[in-house]
Design a protein around this motif. Structure first.
Motif, short mmCIF file in Angstrom:
data_model
loop_
_atom_site.label_atom_id
_atom_site.label_comp_id
_atom_site.label_asym_id
_atom_site.label_seq_id
_atom_site.Cartn_x
_atom_site.Cartn_y
_atom_site.Cartn_z
N SER A 25 1.14 -1.19 0.07
CA SER A 25 -0.08 -0.13 -0.18
C SER A 25 1.04 1.32 -0.20
O SER A 25 0.50 2.37 -0.78
N THR A 26 1.70 0.98 0.89
CA THR A 26 3.03 2.17 1.02
C THR A 26 4.21 2.78 -0.51
O THR A 26 3.59 3.69 -1.22
N HIS A 27 4.31 1.45 -0.94
CA HIS A 27 4.86 2.10 -2.65
C HIS A 27 3.99 2.69 -3.55
O HIS A 27 4.40 3.04 -4.38
N ARG B 66 15.23 -1.35 5.54
CA ARG B 66 15.54 -0.23 3.94
C ARG B 66 14.41 0.29 4.23
O ARG B 66 12.89 0.14 4.76
P1 ADP Z 1 0.98 -3.97 2.52
O1 ADP Z 1 -0.11 -3.23 1.79
O2 ADP Z 1 2.11 -4.83 2.04
O3 ADP Z 1 0.39 -4.22 4.50
P2 ADP Z 1 1.70 -1.23 4.40
O4 ADP Z 1 2.79 -0.16 2.93
O5 ADP Z 1 0.06 -1.09 4.54
O6 ADP Z 1 1.72 -3.34 4.29
O7 ADP Z 1 2.66 -1.75 5.55
C1 ADP Z 1 3.89 -1.34 5.52
C2 ADP Z 1 4.16 -0.78 6.75
O8 ADP Z 1 5.67 -1.50 6.92
C3 ADP Z 1 3.61 0.28 6.92
O9 ADP Z 1 4.25 0.49 8.65
C4 ADP Z 1 5.56 0.92 6.82
O10 ADP Z 1 5.97 2.49 7.22
C5 ADP Z 1 6.40 -0.31 7.43
N1 ADP Z 1 8.06 0.53 6.62
C6 ADP Z 1 8.85 -0.30 7.39
N2 ADP Z 1 10.15 -0.28 6.41
C7 ADP Z 1 9.31 0.24 5.00
C8 ADP Z 1 9.59 0.36 3.58
N3 ADP Z 1 11.57 0.22 3.41
N4 ADP Z 1 8.73 0.20 2.83
C9 ADP Z 1 7.59 0.08 3.12
N5 ADP Z 1 6.99 -0.10 4.48
C10 ADP Z 1 8.10 0.33 4.90
#
Ligand code: ADP
Ligand code: TYD
Length: 213
Positions: A17-19, A191
């Protein structure tokens, strides 16, 4: 020339979700026409899926049907915006937080892969998959820090989902899908979000320039 379908894939907590959001925001700022969306969707079938994932009795043959129905809804009807098919016709870059390879990796925990392939056969392959590779223990640690747990967020299950991803993405590459693999951690541990984003951005923009469409 049509649009480009880009799907983020990986285990829970890998940062999809973040990326997906960071990439969509940056491409939009640069003037690309971008649609950002996610699966399971917030539409009627997606809501049912979330409710079922809160339980412990999850039948993967049935889940495969539901995820595929949610996906077809997303493609044809859209959820809170234009449909994915319409966006592709209008030459958008469509960025998805999970798509059909999640079904192949997760539902084949118990469903036969041919079944999962069959029910997804009306959903086109994405042009690009961005696979974020994070070890199961790191992903679980991140997941524990946030919302309620879903069915798959358990060590043994996620380890098998990760193996499934590696297998299904190799096969996807054989069928012409461009798979961009990005490590979400390095030898020292986590990272930063920024470093991972920069790698994704550089590799994806290269791909956008060279993809035959
Ligand atoms: P997903 O959608 O894959 O379940 P999210 O993007 O919702 O994951 O959450 C990832 C979590 O991990 C966030 O709280 C983010 O701040 C943390 N995090 C730590 N390092 C990273 C990184 N390198 N890339 C993405 N998220 C990271
Ligand atoms: P997730 O992306 O974690 O949703 P949210 O960000 O709303 O919490 O997806 C929910 C779960 O569904 C996750 O464990 C992965 C799983 N999933 C499948 O099993 N098959 C699929 O086809 C998709 C899209 C997701």
């Amino acid at each position: 020339m049509g649009g480009v379908l880009v799907a983020f894939e990986g285990i829970d907590g890998s940062g999809l979700s973040t990326h997906a959001r960071l990439l969509a925001e940056r491409l939009s700022l640069e003037g690309w026409k971008v649609v950002l969306s996610k699966e399971p969707t917030s539409g009627p079938v997606g809501s049912l899926i979330r409710e079922l994932l809160r339980g412990e009795e999850v039948d993967q043959d049935i889940m495969a049907l539901l995820f595929a129905a949610d996906r077809l809804w997303h493609l044809r009807r859209g959820v809170g915006g234009i449909s994915l098919e319409e966006a592709l016709r209008r030459e958008y870059v469509v960025i998805l937080d999970r798509y059909k390879h999640s079904s192949l990796a997760y539902q084949s925990l118990a469903a036969r892969e041919e079944w999962v392939e069959l029910v997804n056969s009306l959903a086109p392959d994405p042009h690009v998959v961005i696979y974020i590779d994070v070890p199961v223990n790191v992903a679980l640690e991140r997941v524990r820090r946030r919302r309620e747990r879903f069915f798959y967020e358990e060590e043994g299950r996620l380890a098998r989902v990760k193996e499934n991803f590696e297998r299904v993405l190799k096969r996807a590459e054989g069928k012409g899908v461009l798979v961009i693999r990005v490590l979400g951690v390095d030898a020292r541990g986590e990272r930063s979000v920024k470093e991972v984003h920069e790698e994704i951005y550089a590799k994806l923009t290269d791909a956008l320039r060279s993809l035959p469409r």
